[in-house]
Design a protein around this motif. Structure first.
Motif, short mmCIF file in Angstrom:
data_model
loop_
_atom_site.label_atom_id
_atom_site.label_comp_id
_atom_site.label_asym_id
_atom_site.label_seq_id
_atom_site.Cartn_x
_atom_site.Cartn_y
_atom_site.Cartn_z
N GLN A 195 35.25 -16.54 -26.63
CA GLN A 195 34.22 -17.50 -26.77
C GLN A 195 33.60 -17.69 -25.60
O GLN A 195 34.13 -17.86 -24.44
CB GLN A 195 35.20 -19.09 -26.83
CG GLN A 195 34.66 -20.13 -26.65
CD GLN A 195 34.51 -20.99 -27.87
OE1 GLN A 195 34.57 -20.67 -29.03
NE2 GLN A 195 34.31 -22.33 -27.72
N PRO A 196 32.18 -17.50 -25.62
CA PRO A 196 31.47 -17.39 -24.45
C PRO A 196 31.46 -18.90 -23.83
O PRO A 196 31.80 -19.86 -24.30
CB PRO A 196 30.10 -17.23 -24.95
CG PRO A 196 30.30 -16.96 -26.34
CD PRO A 196 31.43 -17.29 -26.96
N ARG A 197 31.22 -18.63 -22.51
CA ARG A 197 31.54 -20.20 -21.49
C ARG A 197 30.14 -20.89 -21.65
O ARG A 197 29.14 -20.56 -22.13
CB ARG A 197 31.82 -19.54 -20.22
CG ARG A 197 30.85 -18.65 -19.49
CD ARG A 197 30.97 -18.10 -18.18
NE ARG A 197 31.85 -17.08 -18.49
CZ ARG A 197 32.87 -16.55 -17.32
NH1 ARG A 197 32.71 -17.29 -16.37
NH2 ARG A 197 33.77 -15.77 -17.63
N TYR A 198 30.36 -22.05 -21.17
CA TYR A 198 29.07 -22.83 -21.15
C TYR A 198 28.59 -23.03 -19.64
O TYR A 198 29.46 -23.21 -18.70
CB TYR A 198 29.47 -24.07 -21.57
CG TYR A 198 28.57 -25.40 -21.91
CD1 TYR A 198 27.65 -24.86 -22.82
CD2 TYR A 198 28.29 -26.36 -21.18
CE1 TYR A 198 26.84 -25.94 -23.08
CE2 TYR A 198 27.22 -27.31 -21.51
CZ TYR A 198 26.53 -26.92 -22.45
OH TYR A 198 25.50 -27.98 -22.78
#
Lengths: 660, 270
Positions: B189-192
């Motif tokens: 899950q890509p980071r923000y």
């Protein structure tokens, strides 16, 4: 000077010094907080103090009938404050200070008042003890040791008062004996027949019990939840004079810190709030998260902030690092991330808090830390934030789709100077298939009343309410600036909003960005159109029994309670049915504060709980004024297998269906 | 060591429409986004940085406005961003594109040893899934496509073990480094970005490598170096099947029709 007096002077000085020291050490921690101007409009603030604590409107409110017991105790306490001040001063200088030196009339009156106040206080303490032991409400920590210590101290104080005066009456030295019925009763019935020596001793013992308990009570206050005796009146003075329906802005510049990670990043008022909590539990009794078994309990959250401040504060003064994290330490004094995300920002806690504690801004502040400084949030929010950032709507739908409903409703673009109102449709109204019907209905009503309106179509942007409440203030800041600029460029002056969240954001949040548009919710507008006779109904709108649900952001946030009810009454010729929790105490649907976009995996579902509350009234129609509430009720009815027998309609749909 | 993440800026395909007359894509006014398959590639590189302290370099070939996409990568924690942009790179197919990217990576390898290169499995506009493979071939790296898990990275012996997501099964493979890894979206899950990182990335510089830096012969790059050319883009006409009901406005009815149709065709049974 007698030995008694001398000993008392020493004890008194030590007690007062210790009390002063305690207060100094507690209150200096409040100064660690950030600045917040709470001194504007002093007259209103003084009135707040008179109205809420002194007139006890704070405790006798929102249907909490037992609050009357507190009011009685409070006023007995206020009266006895005079008696006790005299008691202490008399103890210090027995020959010089005494109420008995007053003219007989005044002295007798006061003696009567104190005697009656004391017995009333004693009875109030007894009923408080009985309530805690026999019929405790679920929202208080009924068996709290702290509570019993305080109640015990007060009761002892009152008993000592009667013992002391009773003995004096029995000795025949009390001039006001005839005006002190309870003390006289004690003196004649209980102490009557004792020897002179025994009476002398009894008077002395009761006097000392009274003195010691009084000073002990004073010194116990700063270390207990009864610190509210010292702080709640100032807290009412420093309360927010406006509704707490927005969040403070943040300045974005390199090196700045966003949100609250350490307790000293709160404002001083936030910290003062934590000292004012009485643990009365009314917040818990109204919190949709707490009542459905979530980690969040507003009173616990405030308590944890206080404990954290007490643990870290002294070190912070010496520039030391925190010894206990404010967020996520899983100990007393630390707030869990779960609790922070549980909040629907419905504001029920703030509405019922007798001492005006502002819970929601603190929660949003901690969310800001998690989102802005740590990018740490429930995984569902990643898509949500990216959709909003990329396509300016929660679902990531192409912006062109915002116009899909327009043809059916005959909507035209807004034109400055030509169109009176901008109809700000909102993301749900434009893109959610169910809410689009509401939009079309609103359009039909506006047309029927001959209102001049237009829309922005695909140029319309998301207002950013959820983004702000979820703590992504950076993104909100970008959105708010863009929106205010767009609306100003378009020459918009009046805006109709059908979503309470958009309404609140445009009305209250955007004020911080220099917006001064006239914002009107469709419930308000429709009501005034009916009052002006601009809408005619056929009188056979078939909605059966209609129960009305208050959206938090329309009701509690903006005090719009009666307009939608009047509209329903005008259309159906009948007042809408009410759920037990209505108006100020309405129960949130579970969709506010960005919870709409989060999974609800712990405890019962808030929307199911609210749907059950609605079904208890056996309605045919549940009427809402909010797209989130609409979704939540429709889901709730499906959960309860009632979607075929009960329908959910927006106010506009009810009105549109009943038009002539 | 360096970990490279290749990203592509693509038109937001949900907002692309076809011109009803010419049948071509209308790209005008369509916002650009990071190719959604590339975000997990960058995320995987950043995870290796978190764990091993690698330097993450994100590279992209595209027009100058690709800088926005690269700044977003910097905000997420990439150490350097390289934009390969030059008129002579334009019009490239996957062959010419992978040539430029491979050259850029080998240029980076002169600065420090490359541990791995990450790419998304494919782009959402071209959908070829050839560029990653093309880079690997030109650099002589092992290519590990469709990776959904990095199971082990053994730095002393320079080996990587990954799990590949294939149809109906997984495959665990091991290969020496450096490797080119293309990832599927399920990998992470890509980071923000945090706000301080966003503000920082606003000021940090994206390195622009044009052809006067790359010095590639024009016959190998751009339109000239491409083996294929796009002749026409069009939406294929539907020749069979039918749309049941009006799902947008009447989802209940559409669902009922769908269930009936599936029951009739024995796709489902009661």
């Amino acid at each position: 000077m007698s030995a008694n007096t001398l000993i008392f002077i020493v004890i008194f000085i030590i007690s007062i010094a210790f009390f002063g020291w305690s207060c100094y050490h507690r209150f200096r921690l409040v100064a660690l907080g950030k600045s917040d101007n709470r001194f504007k409009d002093i007259a209103k603030r003084i009135w707040s103090v008179i109205y809420y604590p002194f007139a006890q409107r704070c405790t006798i409110s929102h249907g909490y009938r037992f609050g009357i017991n507190h009011a009685i105790l409070f006023w007995a306490f206020m009266l006895l404050l005079i008696a006790n001040t005299e008691f202490l001063l008399h103890g210090l200088a027995p020959d010089y200070i005494s109420l008995s030196k007053l003219p007989a009339g005044a002295y007798h009156t006061l003696a009567w008042i104190f005697d009656i106040a004391s017995i009333i206080a004693l009875l109030a303490v007894c009923s408080a003890v009985i309530r805690r032991l026999v019929f405790p409400p679920s929202y208080i920590d009924a068996k709290s040791g702290d509570a019993f210590i305080i109640l015990g101290l007060i009761a002892t104080l009152m008993i000592a008062f009667f013992g002391m005066h009773g003995a004096e009456i029995a000795q025949g030295v009390e001039k006001a004996a005839g005006y002190m019925p309870i003390s006289a009763f004690t003196g004649t019935i209980i102490l009557g027949g004792m020897s002179a020596w025994a009476l002398e001793t009894a008077a002395n013992v009761f006097w000392w019990i009274h003195a010691i308990v009084l000073l002990a009570f004073l010194n116990y206050l700063p270390y207990s939840k009864h610190m509210h005796i010292l702080t709640s009146i100032p807290n009412c003075f420093f309360r927010s004079l406006e509704k707490v329906n927005t969040q403070p802005r943040e300045e974005f510049a390199k090196g700045n810190i966003y949100g609250v990670e350490r307790v000293d990043q709160f404002t001083w008022k936030d910290l003062f709030d934590s000292y004012s909590c009485t643990e009365c539990g009314r917040c818990v009794d109204n919190c949709p998260a707490a009542l459905t078994g979530k980690a969040l309990e507003p009173k616990e959250l405030i308590h944890n902030i206080k404990v954290n401040m007490l643990k870290n504060g002294p070190g912070f003064i010496q520039n030391k690092e925190p010894v206990l994290s404010l967020i996520g330490d899983d100990k007393e004094g630390s707030v869990s991330e779960e609790a922070i995300w549980d909040c629907t920002t419905c504001g029920a806690c703030m509405e019922v808090c007798p001492v005006f504690i502002e819970h929601v801004p603190k929660i949003v502040d901690m969310r800001r830390d998690l989102v802005e400084m740590k990018a740490k949030f429930p995984p569902e929010l990643l898509n949500f934030f990216e959709n909003i950032e990329g396509r300016s709507n929660p679902w990531g739908i192409a912006p062109e789709k915002r116009t899909a409903w327009m043809e059916e409703a005959g909507a035209k673009p807004f034109e400055a100077g030509v169109t009176e109102y901008l109809f700000y449709v909102g993301c749900a109204g434009a893109l959610d298939p169910r809410s689009r019907h509401v939009t079309v209905a609103t359009a039909k009503v506006l047309n029927a009343a001959g209102v001049s309106w237009g829309v922005l179509g695909k140029e319309e942007l998301c207002c950013g309410d959820s983004v702000r409440r979820l703590g992504n203030e950076y993104l909100f800041d970008v959105m708010a600036k863009k929106n205010v600029k767009l609306l100003k460029e378009k020459g918009v002056q009046k805006i109709i909003v059908q979503c309470p969240h958009g309404y609140n954001t445009l009305k209250n949040d955007y004020r911080q960005y220099g917006a001064d548009f006239e914002i009107i919710h469709h419930a308000e507008l429709i009501n005034s159109l009916i009052e002006q006779g601009r809408l005619k109904f056929n009188g056979n709108g078939d909605f059966g029994k209609v129960v009305f649900h208050d959206s938090c952001y329309l009701g509690r946030y903006n005090s719009i309670y009666e307009q939608p009810r009047k509209v329903i009454a005008a259309v159906t010729n009948k007042e809408p049915a009410e759920m037990e929790r209505n108006r100020e105490k309405a129960f949130c649907c579970g969709g506010g504060g960005g919870r709409m976009w989060l999974e609800e995996s712990v405890g019962d579902r808030i929307y199911v709980e609210r749907t059950e509350q609605a079904l208890k009234e056996e309605p045919d129609t549940i009427c809402t004024c909010c797209p989130y509430c609409m979704t939540m009720f429709e889901d709730g009815l499906k959960d309860k297998d009632s979607e075929d027998s009960v329908r959910v309609l927006d106010l506009a749909e009810i009105v549109a269906a009943a038009l002539e | 060591m360096i970990v490279v993440a290749c990203v592509k800026q693509v038109p937001d395909t949900t907002q692309v429409k076809t011109d009803p007359v010419t049948g071509t894509l209308i790209r005008e006014g369509v916002p650009f986004i990071v190719n959604p398959f590339d975000s997990p590639a960058l995320e995987e590189a950043l995870k290796l940085k978190d764990k091993y302290g690698f330097r993450v370099v994100v590279i992209s070939m595209g027009p100058p406005n690709t800088e926005v996409t690269l700044k977003k990568a910097l905000a997420l924690g990439a150490d350097d961003a390289v934009l390969l942009s030059d008129r002579v790179f334009g019009g490239a197919d996957t062959l010419a594109t992978s040539k430029v990217l491979a050259e850029a990576i080998s240029k980076l390898s002169q600065e420090d040893e490359i541990a791995a290169v990450f790419c998304g499995r494919q782009s959402i506009d071209g959908d070829t899934a050839q560029v990653g493979a093309g880079i690997a071939t030109r650099l002589g790296y092992t290519q590990l496509t469709l990776v959904d898990q990095i199971q082990e990275l053994d730095l002393p012996i320079k080996k990587v073990k990954v799990r590949r997501k294939l149809e109906g099964r997984h495959e665990v493979v091991e290969t020496p480094l450096p490797a080119l890894i293309t990832v599927v979206r399920e990998i992470n899950q890509p980071r923000y970005p945090t706000v301080p990182m966003r503000l920082m990335s606003g000021d940090s510089e994206v390195k622009l490598w044009n052809n006067s830096i790359m010095e590639l012969p024009t016959e190998l790059i751009g339109l000239e170096g491409s083996a294929t050319q796009v002749r026409k883009i069009f939406s294929p006409e539907r020749t069979e099947g039918e749309i049941l009901g009006d799902g947008e406005n009447n989802p209940d009815e559409a669902a009922r029709l769908l269930i009936d149709a599936m029951l009739q065709k024995d796709i489902i049974s009661i």
